[in-house]
Design an enzyme around this catalytic site. Structure first.
Site, mmCIF file in Angstrom:
data_model
loop_
_atom_site.group_PDB
_atom_site.id
_atom_site.type_symbol
_atom_site.label_atom_id
_atom_site.label_comp_id
_atom_site.label_asym_id
_atom_site.label_seq_id
_atom_site.Cartn_x
_atom_site.Cartn_y
_atom_site.Cartn_z
ATOM 1 C CB CYS A 42 33.182 52.323 40.600
ATOM 2 S SG CYS A 42 34.950 52.160 40.218
ATOM 3 C CE LYS A 83 50.353 27.996 20.754
ATOM 4 N NZ LYS A 83 51.188 27.653 19.573
ATOM 5 C CG ASN A 118 36.801 36.034 31.075
ATOM 6 O OD1 ASN A 118 37.673 35.231 30.823
ATOM 7 N ND2 ASN A 118 35.708 36.185 30.376
ATOM 8 C CG HIS A 176 38.386 51.288 38.508
ATOM 9 N ND1 HIS A 176 37.294 50.701 37.895
ATOM 10 C CD2 HIS A 176 39.210 51.684 37.490
ATOM 11 C CE1 HIS A 176 37.442 50.752 36.578
ATOM 12 N NE2 HIS A 176 38.596 51.347 36.304
ATOM 13 C CB CYS A 212 34.120 51.770 36.547
ATOM 14 S SG CYS A 212 34.032 50.087 37.177
ATOM 15 C CG HIS A 223 41.597 24.121 35.343
ATOM 16 N ND1 HIS A 223 42.520 23.119 35.146
ATOM 17 C CD2 HIS A 223 40.429 23.495 35.599
ATOM 18 C CE1 HIS A 223 41.915 21.937 35.275
ATOM 19 N NE2 HIS A 223 40.646 22.144 35.556
ATOM 20 C CD GLN A 252 31.097 37.008 34.060
ATOM 21 O OE1 GLN A 252 29.972 36.590 33.800
ATOM 22 N NE2 GLN A 252 31.918 37.462 33.147
ATOM 23 C CG HIS A 273 34.472 41.868 37.364
ATOM 24 N ND1 HIS A 273 35.388 42.558 36.610
ATOM 25 C CD2 HIS A 273 33.672 41.230 36.479
ATOM 26 C CE1 HIS A 273 35.156 42.373 35.309
ATOM 27 N NE2 HIS A 273 34.115 41.557 35.200
#
Ligand SMILES: O=P(O)(O)O[C@H]1O[C@H](CO)[C@@H](O)[C@H](O)[C@H]1O
Ligand SMILES: O=P(O)(O)O[C@H]1O[C@H](CO)[C@@H](O)[C@H](O)[C@H]1O
Lengths: 374, 374
Positions: A55, A337, A156, A116, A52, A324, A171, A169
Site C-alpha cells: 500500500c 484440482k 501469482n 488494496h 500491507c 497462460h 512480478q 500486484h
C-alpha cells in the site's frame, strides 16, 4: 463398441508448444471429493491496509518505504531470486552429469493499483491499460540492460497459489538465460516455422513462415462458437481453453489477427483490445465460482528484447505473444484440482474436457458479480 | 569479484533425465514468509476409523465393501482415470495441431496396512517388504495384460498433496501409453547409453552401454559424505538429494551396485535393502519437522513389463529403477514451497541448494520421532 466420444472416453491430447501430453478423464468429474478444501478468500478488504507492504506510504519487510504513489508502483523485489549481472563464472562441473550455469538478472514487483481491495478483474479498462503500459516499460527497460536475455512477466494471485498479499500486484523476473518453458516453446515455434505450412489463410511469421500460434488461434476462431474452445474474442485478441489444457479452467490469451512477437510490437488499438480481453477473462474467472479466482498468469513473448527495440527482424521474432492462465479451482471456490502423484510423476491429468470448460466460461456474464449486485 | 559460491550465488542446474533446468536462489531462504500456512496434520489417528473407506470391513464411496483384510488390500479404483482396453479409436484430428490419442488401462489402489494410523515410516521392515512384494505382483499382473505399456506406481501422502485419506495407501495407474515424464526420462537414458562413456568403474547397462543413473549414483556414492548429496546408503540402495532437485527436500532413491531395470529384476537381498531405504527415507522425512511429512512418490522403471517376464534383453532394459520423492514442505510443518508463478510459467526455482538439504536430512535420526519419545 461405441464410437470415440471425447466427453466420456479417456484420451491424451498433445501440447504442440511443449510436445507433452495431458491425460483427459472426463468421466472422473463424478467422483466424490473427501480431501482438503481451500479456506475462503478474504472478503471486504479495506481500500488501504496499514499492515500491507504494497500500500502507498507503507514500510516493506526489507525496511524500505513506499512512496505515496498515485496508481502503479514498481520496485525491485527485496528478496530477489537473482542478483544483477555480471556474476562470477560457474566452476567447472565435477562430473559431466552435474551441469550448472550462473544466472543473473533482476526481479521487479509492480502494484497494479494503489487500492488494496481491487484486482485486475475490478479495475477500469483505463487502469488495466496502465498496467499494460507498465509491462511494456519494464520489458523495454530490462531488455536494454546488458546481460538480460528474457523478461518473464507473471502474476501469482490468491493464497492457494502461494501469493502472500492480496494487494493487486504482479512480478517481473528478468534473467540472463531463457527459462526452460519459454525456451521449449520457442524451439517448437521455430520447428513449426520450418515445417510445411497447413493450407489456411492464417497470419504468418515475420518472413512468411508458418507460426504455430497464429495458425492455432486462426483455427479456433473459425470453429462454430458452440462447439469450440473460444471463451472471448474481440477485435484483436482471443481467449480460449486450449485443446491441450492441463488446469481445469486454463486459458490461453493471444492476438489472432497478425503475428505479434512481443508487447512492444502492439499498436494502440491492439493494446485497447488486450485490456478488454484481460478484463473479461479475469471477470469471468471471478464469476465462475463467485470468488476472487486464484491463478498464476505468465506472459510468453520474444526473448532478447533489446534486439526488438530497433525493430531488427531477428529469428526470435518467430515468438508469438501469448498469456497462460493456470487456475487451480475445479468444482467450487473451495475445491481445487491437485496436480500431484500421477501428475508429478507421470503426466498431467484433467477431469473435464477443454470444450466443457469453455462452455462454462462462455456462459458467464462479463459483468463482475460484485458490481452486478449493486 | 568474489568467486562462484553455490551457497550464495544464484545459478541454474540441469536435470539430465529431463534436460530441464532448475533455478537455485540460496540466499532466498532469508525472506520472511507472510503467505498461506498449512493446517496441522491430524494427530492421534485411531487404529480403525469406521468412516474410512480403506479400513477393513468398511464400505467405499462407490458402494463396494472391503473384506476384513489382514495386511494389504488391493482393489480397482472406483473412479479410475482410465478404462480397460480395448477402447474406441480416436477420430482423426480436425487440424494437425489438435492431436489426440485414446488412452486405456486400469487404476489400482493398495492399502499398505490394515491399521489406519500407520504410514510407510511407521511400518516394520517386514511390513514394508510386503508392500514391495505387492508392487511386484501388480507390476507383473498389469504388465501381462494385453495393451498395457506402462505401470505407474505412486503414493500421494498428506492433505496438502491432495490425498483425501490418511489411511496408508498408494496407487498404481497402468496405461496403454508410456506417460510423458517416464517417456522423456527413457529417451534421455537411451541417448546417454549411445554416448561415449565417462571413464569410471560404474555399473553398465545390459549390453555394456553407459547407464545415466548407474553412472550418476556411482559418482554420488564416491563423493565424501560431508560434501555430497547422499542422505542414506545401504548395501544396495542409495537415497540422495539430486544435483538438479526441484522440491526443497526432494529425494532420488535407487540401486547403485548394478543395473536394475525394474522391481521384478531385484533379488531378495536387494529387496531387503530397498525396504530399509524406504523406511529410513520416510522416517527422516517425518523427523525433519516432527510431522507426518507430505510427499508424492513415484517409481520409474522399465515400460512394457510384459517383455521382461521372460527376461528378454530388450532395448527398454536401459531403464534403471528409481523412485522420486517430491515433498512440498520448506521451512516447517506448516510452511511449504509453492511452485507457482515463475515456476509454472518459466522454470522451477528453489531456495536452498541440494547440498544444504542433504546436510539437514543426513543429520536426522533414523528412529521415528514418535517411537523415540516412548
Ligand atoms: O485419487 P485421489 O488420491 O483421490 O486423487 C489425487 O491423486 C490423483 C492422482 O495423482 C490426482 O489426479 C488427483 O487430483 C488427486 O486429488
Ligand atoms: O515472491 P512471492 O510472491 O512471495 O513468492 C511466490 O512466487 C514465487 C515466484 O513464482 C515463488 O518462487 C514462491 O515460491 C511463491 O511463494
Amino acid at each position: 463398441e461405441s464410437p470415440f466420444d471425447p466427453t466420456s472416453h479417456p484420451h491424451r491430447r498433445l501440447n504442440p508448444l511443449t510436445n507433452e501430453y495431458t491425460l483427459v478423464s472426463p468421466h472422473r468429474m463424478k467422483r466424490p471429493w473427501q480431501g482438503q478444501t481451500e479456506p475462503p478468500q478474504p472478503a471486504d478488504l479495506p481500500q488501504y491496509d496499514s499492515k500491507c507492504y504494497l500500500c502507498p506510504g507503507n514500510q516493506r519487510a526489507g525496511g524500505a518505504q513506499n512512496p505515496d504513489y498515485e496508481q502503479i508502483y514498481v520496485f525491485e523485489n527485496d528478496y530477489a531470486a537473482v542478483l544483477p549481472p555480471p556474476g562470477p563464472e560457474a566452476p567447472s562441473a565435477p562430473h559431466p552429469l552435474l551441469k550448472a550455469e550462473p544466472a543473473q538478472g533482476g526481479c521487479d514487483v509492480l502494484t497494479f493499483h494503489r487500492r488494496h481491495d481491487l484486482t485486475l478483474a475490478r479495475l477500469s479498462l483505463e487502469d488495466v491499460g496502465e498496467v499494460i503500459e507498465e509491462w511494456c516499460k519494464i520489458y523495454e527497460k530490462r531488455g536494454k540492460q546488458e546481460g538480460i536475455n528474457y523478461v518473464q512477466i507473471f502474476e501469482n494471485k490468491g493464497a492457494m497459489m502461494g501469493c502472500s498479499n492480496p494487494h493487486p500486484h504482479g512480478q517481473v523476473w528478468s534473467l540472463s538465460t531463457v527459462p526452460t518453458l519459454p525456451a521449449t516453446e520457442l524451439a517448437n515455434l521455430v520447428k513449426y516455422s520450418l515445417s510445411k505450412p497447413t493450407p489456411s489463410d492464417a497470419p504468418r511469421g515475420p518472413k512468411g513462415q508458418p507460426c504455430l500460434l497464429c495458425e492455432y488461434a486462426h483455427f479456433e476462431v473459425g470453429v462454430p462458437l458452440e462447439e469450440g474452445r473460444v471463451v472471448h474474442k474481440n477485435e484483436h485478441w482471443v481467449a480460449l481453453v486450449p485443446w491441450w489444457a492441463i488446469w481445469p479452467f486454463e486459458i490461453l490469451l493471444l492476438p489472432y489477427k497478425r503475428h505479434v512477437p512481443s508487447i512492444l510490437h502492439l499498436n494502440p488499438d491492439e493494446k485497447v483490445s488486450f485490456a478488454d480481453a484481460l478484463s473479461v477473462v479475469t471477470k469471468r474467472y471471478d464469476n465462475l465460482f463467485s470468488c476472487s479466482f486464484a491463478y498464476s498468469m505468465g506472459i510468453h513473448q520474444r526473448p532478447l528484447p533489446s534486439l526488438t527495440l530497433d525493430i531488427a527482424n531477428d529469428d526470435d521474432d518467430i515468438a508469438h505473444l501469448h498469456l497462460h492462465f493456470a487456475p487451480p479451482l475445479l468444482r467450487s471456490a473451495s475445491i481445487r484440482k491437485f496436480l500431484v502423484g500421477f501428475e508429478l510423476m507421470a503426466e498431467p491429468q484433467r477431469d473435464l474436457t477443454a470444450e466443457q470448460a469453455a462452455v462454462r466460461l462462455r456462459a458467464l456474464s462479463a459483468t463482475h458479480y460484485l458490481d452486478a449486485q449493486t
